[in-house]
Design a protein around this motif. Structure first.
Motif, PDB file in Angstrom:
ATOM      1  N   ARG A  47       0.816  -1.216   0.000  1.00  0.00           N
ATOM      2  CA  ARG A  47       0.000   0.000   0.000  1.00  0.00           C
ATOM      3  C   ARG A  47       0.853   1.271   0.000  1.00  0.00           C
ATOM      4  N   GLY A  48       2.165   1.093  -0.088  1.00  0.00           N
ATOM      5  CA  GLY A  48       3.058   2.237  -0.186  1.00  0.00           C
ATOM      6  C   GLY A  48       3.136   3.073   1.076  1.00  0.00           C
ATOM      7  N   LEU A  49       2.958   2.448   2.235  1.00  0.00           N
ATOM      8  CA  LEU A  49       2.982   3.166   3.506  1.00  0.00           C
ATOM      9  C   LEU A  49       4.311   2.958   4.226  1.00  0.00           C
ATOM     10  N   THR A  50       4.797   4.005   4.877  1.00  0.00           N
ATOM     11  CA  THR A  50       5.940   3.859   5.766  1.00  0.00           C
ATOM     12  C   THR A  50       5.436   3.344   7.102  1.00  0.00           C
ATOM     13  N   LEU A  51       6.355   2.915   7.937  1.00  0.00           N
ATOM     14  CA  LEU A  51       5.998   2.458   9.275  1.00  0.00           C
ATOM     15  C   LEU A  51       5.345   3.585  10.074  1.00  0.00           C
ATOM     16  N   VAL A  52       5.882   4.787   9.952  1.00  0.00           N
ATOM     17  CA  VAL A  52       5.336   5.945  10.669  1.00  0.00           C
ATOM     18  C   VAL A  52       3.924   6.271  10.174  1.00  0.00           C
ATOM     19  N   GLU A  53       3.698   6.187   8.854  1.00  0.00           N
ATOM     20  CA  GLU A  53       2.361   6.460   8.303  1.00  0.00           C
ATOM     21  C   GLU A  53       1.346   5.443   8.790  1.00  0.00           C
ATOM     22  N   LEU A  54       1.725   4.156   8.779  1.00  0.00           N
ATOM     23  CA  LEU A  54       0.804   3.122   9.270  1.00  0.00           C
ATOM     24  C   LEU A  54       0.515   3.326  10.751  1.00  0.00           C
ATOM     25  N   ALA A  55       1.537   3.656  11.529  1.00  0.00           N
ATOM     26  CA  ALA A  55       1.343   3.891  12.961  1.00  0.00           C
ATOM     27  C   ALA A  55       0.336   5.013  13.189  1.00  0.00           C
ATOM     28  N   LYS A  56       0.460   6.074  12.422  1.00  0.00           N
ATOM     29  CA  LYS A  56      -0.458   7.204  12.564  1.00  0.00           C
ATOM     30  C   LYS A  56      -1.886   6.794  12.185  1.00  0.00           C
ATOM     31  N   LEU A  57      -2.046   6.079  11.074  1.00  0.00           N
ATOM     32  CA  LEU A  57      -3.369   5.631  10.636  1.00  0.00           C
ATOM     33  C   LEU A  57      -4.023   4.686  11.649  1.00  0.00           C
ATOM     34  N   ALA A  58      -3.193   3.846  12.276  1.00  0.00           N
ATOM     35  CA  ALA A  58      -3.711   2.855  13.213  1.00  0.00           C
ATOM     36  C   ALA A  58      -3.804   3.399  14.642  1.00  0.00           C
ATOM     37  N   GLY A  59      -3.233   4.568  14.887  1.00  0.00           N
ATOM     38  CA  GLY A  59      -3.249   5.125  16.234  1.00  0.00           C
ATOM     39  C   GLY A  59      -2.368   4.346  17.197  1.00  0.00           C
ATOM     40  N   LEU A  60      -1.261   3.805  16.680  1.00  0.00           N
ATOM     41  CA  LEU A  60      -0.324   3.030  17.491  1.00  0.00           C
ATOM     42  C   LEU A  60       1.068   3.638  17.361  1.00  0.00           C
ATOM     43  N   SER A  61       1.983   3.259  18.220  1.00  0.00           N
ATOM     44  CA  SER A  61       3.340   3.806  18.137  1.00  0.00           C
ATOM     45  C   SER A  61       4.123   3.079  17.046  1.00  0.00           C
ATOM     46  N   HIS A  62       4.992   3.814  16.358  1.00  0.00           N
ATOM     47  CA  HIS A  62       5.775   3.153  15.314  1.00  0.00           C
ATOM     48  C   HIS A  62       6.839   2.211  15.885  1.00  0.00           C
ATOM     49  N   PRO A  63       7.399   2.441  17.106  1.00  0.00           N
ATOM     50  CA  PRO A  63       8.294   1.421  17.659  1.00  0.00           C
ATOM     51  C   PRO A  63       7.573   0.084  17.899  1.00  0.00           C
ATOM     52  N   PHE A  64       6.313   0.146  18.361  1.00  0.00           N
ATOM     53  CA  PHE A  64       5.535  -1.084  18.551  1.00  0.00           C
ATOM     54  C   PHE A  64       5.322  -1.793  17.215  1.00  0.00           C
ATOM     55  N   LEU A  65       4.935  -1.036  16.175  1.00  0.00           N
ATOM     56  CA  LEU A  65       4.722  -1.649  14.862  1.00  0.00           C
ATOM     57  C   LEU A  65       6.017  -2.234  14.310  1.00  0.00           C
ATOM     58  N   SER A  66       7.132  -1.568  14.547  1.00  0.00           N
ATOM     59  CA  SER A  66       8.418  -2.091  14.103  1.00  0.00           C
ATOM     60  C   SER A  66       8.707  -3.430  14.776  1.00  0.00           C
ATOM     61  N   GLN A  67       8.483  -3.505  16.093  1.00  0.00           N
ATOM     62  CA  GLN A  67       8.668  -4.766  16.811  1.00  0.00           C
ATOM     63  C   GLN A  67       7.709  -5.836  16.291  1.00  0.00           C
ATOM     64  N   LEU A  68       6.479  -5.442  16.036  1.00  0.00           N
ATOM     65  CA  LEU A  68       5.478  -6.371  15.526  1.00  0.00           C
ATOM     66  C   LEU A  68       5.911  -6.947  14.177  1.00  0.00           C
ATOM     67  N   GLU A  69       6.335  -6.091  13.267  1.00  0.00           N
ATOM     68  CA  GLU A  69       6.757  -6.554  11.941  1.00  0.00           C
ATOM     69  C   GLU A  69       7.960  -7.495  12.002  1.00  0.00           C
ATOM     70  N   ARG A  70       8.786  -7.361  13.030  1.00  0.00           N
ATOM     71  CA  ARG A  70       9.963  -8.228  13.186  1.00  0.00           C
ATOM     72  C   ARG A  70       9.658  -9.462  14.028  1.00  0.00           C
ATOM     73  N   GLY A  71       8.398  -9.646  14.446  1.00  0.00           N
ATOM     74  CA  GLY A  71       8.027 -10.818  15.223  1.00  0.00           C
ATOM     75  C   GLY A  71       8.440 -10.730  16.673  1.00  0.00           C
ATOM     76  N   GLN A  72       8.703  -9.519  17.171  1.00  0.00           N
ATOM     77  CA  GLN A  72       9.167  -9.337  18.545  1.00  0.00           C
ATOM     78  C   GLN A  72       8.062  -8.845  19.477  1.00  0.00           C
ATOM     79  N   ALA A  73       6.859  -8.677  18.942  1.00  0.00           N
ATOM     80  CA  ALA A  73       5.709  -8.276  19.750  1.00  0.00           C
ATOM     81  C   ALA A  73       4.460  -8.921  19.160  1.00  0.00           C
ATOM     82  N   ARG A  74       3.485  -9.163  20.017  1.00  0.00           N
ATOM     83  CA  ARG A  74       2.218  -9.757  19.589  1.00  0.00           C
ATOM     84  C   ARG A  74       1.112  -8.736  19.861  1.00  0.00           C
ATOM     85  N   PRO A  75       0.271  -8.434  18.857  1.00  0.00           N
ATOM     86  CA  PRO A  75      -0.773  -7.426  19.076  1.00  0.00           C
ATOM     87  C   PRO A  75      -1.980  -7.997  19.804  1.00  0.00           C
ATOM     88  N   SER A  76      -2.678  -7.130  20.521  1.00  0.00           N
ATOM     89  CA  SER A  76      -3.981  -7.505  21.074  1.00  0.00           C
ATOM     90  C   SER A  76      -4.971  -7.546  19.908  1.00  0.00           C
TER      91      SER A  76
END
Length: 196
Positions: free
Chosen positions: A25-54
């Motif tokens: 979808r051509g989104l950066t991590l920061v853009e997705l974080a803003k759209l989802a209302g989540l922090s970009h460090p959390f999304l970065s960890q999630l994408e690397r398999g280091q965090a599990r979302p609720s």
């Protein structure tokens, strides 16, 4: 556990799928974080398999990506990936297929493998329209049972009965609800974007 270690294989696959959707979808991590209302460090960890979302976070991510929890979960459990030595045929029996939340109801994906469209069986009972959804993929709905109001924003509202169908192009605002008592049943086919 070190913060650089993946939680488990399913979490790694979920993170990879979210990253794949984001990039498609051509989104950066920061853009997705803003759209989802989540922090970009959390999304970065999630994408690397280091965090599990609720489930709440996963719903916010799915909506921001124009997808659904069920599609992300299915990818994480390999249900949309072809098994080794897979044939050109996919059979899903009545008690099979990944199931989970989808747009105010419950859906079951009716295909295995990496295909160009995702057919789903959907059951819902919501009497209120709720929030609009929008995604880049075309979508087709067929009413199997119940009376359904499909609201397409500027494209109008449509009252559908069993046997009626509707198709709308990607980017169209959409939401639906029951016009009757009890559950309604839809057959949905969603186009699948390359890379997603």
């Amino acid at each position: 556990m070190s913060s650089s270690v993946a939680i488990d294989e399913q979490t790694v696959r979920l993170g990879a799928r979210i990253r794949s959707f984001r990039l498609a979808r051509g989104l950066t991590l920061v853009e997705l974080a803003k759209l989802a209302g989540l922090s970009h460090p959390f999304l970065s960890q999630l994408e690397r398999g280091q965090a599990r979302p609720s489930m709440v976070s996963l719903e916010r991510i799915a909506r921001a990506l124009g997808s659904s929890q069920i599609e992300l979960i299915a990818a994480a459990t390999d249900d949309l990936l072809p098994p080794a030595g897979a044939s050109r045929v996919s059979v899903v029996h009545r008690r099979e297929g990944p199931q989970g939340p989808f747009g105010g109801g419950e859906a079951r994906i009716l295909v295995h493998g990496d295909v160009s469209f995702i057919p789903m069986e959907f059951r819902g009972h919501n009497r209120e329209l709720g929030e609009f959804y929008r995604h880049d993929e075309d979508e087709f709905l067929h009413v199997v049972a119940g009376l359904v109001l499909v609201d397409l924003g500027d494209e109008g509202e449509h009252r559908l009965e069993p046997g009626d169908s509707i198709h709308y192009r990607g980017g169209t605002l959409h939401r639906w609800c029951s016009l009757g008592e009890g559950e309604y049943h839809l057959f949905i086919v969603k186009e699948r974007r390359a890379g997603a």
